[in-house]
Design an enzyme around this catalytic site. Sequence first.
Site, short mmCIF file in Angstrom:
data_model
loop_
_atom_site.label_atom_id
_atom_site.label_comp_id
_atom_site.label_asym_id
_atom_site.label_seq_id
_atom_site.Cartn_x
_atom_site.Cartn_y
_atom_site.Cartn_z
N HIS A 193 0.87 -1.19 0.00
CA HIS A 193 0.00 0.00 0.00
C HIS A 193 0.90 1.23 0.00
O HIS A 193 2.03 1.18 0.50
CB HIS A 193 -0.83 -0.06 1.29
CG HIS A 193 -1.89 0.98 1.42
ND1 HIS A 193 -1.64 2.26 1.84
CD2 HIS A 193 -3.22 0.92 1.22
CE1 HIS A 193 -2.77 2.94 1.88
NE2 HIS A 193 -3.75 2.16 1.50
N ASP B 73 2.96 -4.85 8.01
CA ASP B 73 1.77 -4.02 7.87
C ASP B 73 0.56 -4.96 7.87
O ASP B 73 0.27 -5.62 6.88
CB ASP B 73 1.87 -3.24 6.55
CG ASP B 73 0.57 -2.51 6.21
OD1 ASP B 73 -0.38 -2.57 7.01
OD2 ASP B 73 0.53 -1.89 5.13
N GLN C 145 -4.64 -5.20 6.58
CA GLN C 145 -5.65 -6.04 5.94
C GLN C 145 -5.70 -7.44 6.53
O GLN C 145 -6.47 -8.27 6.05
CB GLN C 145 -5.38 -6.13 4.43
CG GLN C 145 -5.56 -4.85 3.67
CD GLN C 145 -7.00 -4.36 3.63
OE1 GLN C 145 -7.93 -5.13 3.85
NE2 GLN C 145 -7.18 -3.09 3.39
N LYS D 107 -10.38 -0.98 10.18
CA LYS D 107 -10.43 -2.15 9.28
C LYS D 107 -10.78 -3.41 10.05
O LYS D 107 -10.87 -4.49 9.47
CB LYS D 107 -9.08 -2.33 8.60
CG LYS D 107 -8.65 -1.10 7.83
CD LYS D 107 -8.47 -1.34 6.39
CE LYS D 107 -8.42 -0.03 5.68
NZ LYS D 107 -7.33 0.18 4.85
N CYS E 56 -4.80 2.59 -3.72
CA CYS E 56 -3.61 3.05 -3.00
C CYS E 56 -2.47 2.04 -3.12
O CYS E 56 -1.68 1.86 -2.17
CB CYS E 56 -3.90 3.32 -1.52
SG CYS E 56 -5.02 4.68 -1.28
N1 PMP Z 1 -1.69 -0.80 4.64
C1 PMP Z 1 -2.64 -1.51 4.01
C2 PMP Z 1 -2.32 -2.89 3.50
C3 PMP Z 1 -3.91 -0.96 3.85
O1 PMP Z 1 -4.85 -1.66 3.23
C4 PMP Z 1 -4.17 0.32 4.36
C5 PMP Z 1 -5.53 0.97 4.17
N2 PMP Z 1 -6.15 0.71 2.97
C6 PMP Z 1 -3.16 1.00 5.01
C7 PMP Z 1 -1.92 0.41 5.14
C8 PMP Z 1 -3.37 2.37 5.58
O2 PMP Z 1 -4.35 2.32 6.56
P1 PMP Z 1 -4.94 3.69 7.16
O3 PMP Z 1 -5.37 4.50 5.98
O4 PMP Z 1 -6.09 3.23 7.99
O5 PMP Z 1 -3.87 4.33 7.94
#
Ligand code: PMP
Length: 505
Positions: free
Chosen positions: A220, A297, A300, A323, A461
């Site tokens: 991401h 990270d 997900q 999430k 993203c």
């Molecule tokens: N890492 C991953 C794999 C994500 O899917 C996301 C959110 N789509 C993020 C980081 C960032 O999360 P946040 O926008 O809640 O900080």
Amino acid sequence: MAQVTGQDRGPAQPAAPTGDDPNAVAAPFDPDIVARLADEYLRDGSAGVPAATPPASAPPSGPGFYFLTEAPFAGGFPGFGVNEVRPEVVPRLDAGPGQFDVMAVRRDFPILDERVHGRPLVWLDNAATTQKPRAVIDRLSSFYRHENSNIHRGAHTLAARSTDAYEAAREKVRRFVNASSAREIVFVRGATEAINLVAQSFGRRHVGKDDEIVITWLEHHSNIVPWQQLAAERGAKLRVAPIDDQGQVLLDEYERLLNPRTRLVSLAHVSNALGTVSPVREMVAMAHRHGARVLVDGAQAVSHLRVDVQDLDADFYAFSGHKVFGPTGVGVLFGKLDLLDSTPPWQGGGNMIADVTFERTVYQPAPARFEAGTASLADAVGLGAALDYLGRLGIENVARHEHELLAYATGALRSVSGLRLIGTAREKAGVLSFVLDGFRAEDVGAALDREGIAVRSGHHCAQPALRRFGLEAAVRASLALYNTRADIDALLAALKRLQGGSASG
Ligand code: PMP
């Protein structure tokens, strides 16, 4: 100057920081650079690492681009045909406590009764955010009705109540990820902030000139940009482990990137764009053999599978509350205690200090030293309620339900002619990204919305991951514990209506 390299034959460096503009770091999304990278890949034909920006409607025929071929759905739906692709790795299916009754679960989520454009809401945008059970909504309300106060400072009853609630939430998170101490749990704003915290505190201290940071092509943007910024500032290199045509990290290539200069590895547990579950335990062990620290990270991962940071041996683990059925505005950074205690704070202010004079400040130990200012108190408490809720359902029950639904949905989408699934890893969580011949991703998203079906369309993203498949945009349906086969059937019917030119409006 920051350098970005893939394998040794990997992508060229992006533009260097531009002179004296302090805001200018590497410029990874410059279309000229992307075009140049694409040309280079296509020219040298590096099979494992294609990158390009062709229009989605015209997938390139160069080496390494992979789409599921348009195979007839031989077995009929639901079922799997000869060219079937379905996730093969079944999550641990030990029975959790009690039975999993999805219709009862749905009743816990008031928003699922909403109507959108006159249709019942079908929420398939769970990778963007999950909906909240009544237990979380009520807990937030109860906090503001009965406990609201700032924490740690006031010597009165409400301060004690809110402090207890906040610290109880920290303990719930500790249990949820199986950290060995609640001091290893730092409340932050979300996964993004957690990663930035590590980059700006631990990273600044430990990453120097010509050191290396390793990420993967699955990441991401939140797990790319902070490392680019750090690399640019420190004169370090960012190296990117490639993925195969199914969207799985090439482990031998990953290992080849690791060396004594590798200070940090940061990788997604589950890809938000492709759903790939990466073998993070193995990848952490590989990095440790080279003396590197690892951030996982887990944004997900946490709502789909059991996470045990001790078993993974992760040095850092990041996720967002929203999430995992909790509120927005709160997230978690787990860090091994010795690392947190030896890492300087990244923000200064109240709550993180033990003593302040004009000459010097003494910081609190972890986790307070990383929680400057007033935290998102009610949201942290709400996150605790979300984890309690998930614990009551049993994450293994959730994983089993989602796995069955993913297999069903994969079969359903395979039955749509002209639909190409992007991301077909052997081990997947509930993410189905696809493109539909003849339709732009945003048009598919808009057509589905008119039928009350919420999916995501765009780059999710994760532009590098999609570009790996020659795409700038895709449609993404993502599953959570309250989704049903009826949701998938609604998606399937709407896609077929769209193709037949009869999308209802
Ligand atoms: N890492 C991953 C794999 C994500 O899917 C996301 C959110 N789509 C993020 C980081 C960032 O999360 P946040 O926008 O809640 O900080």
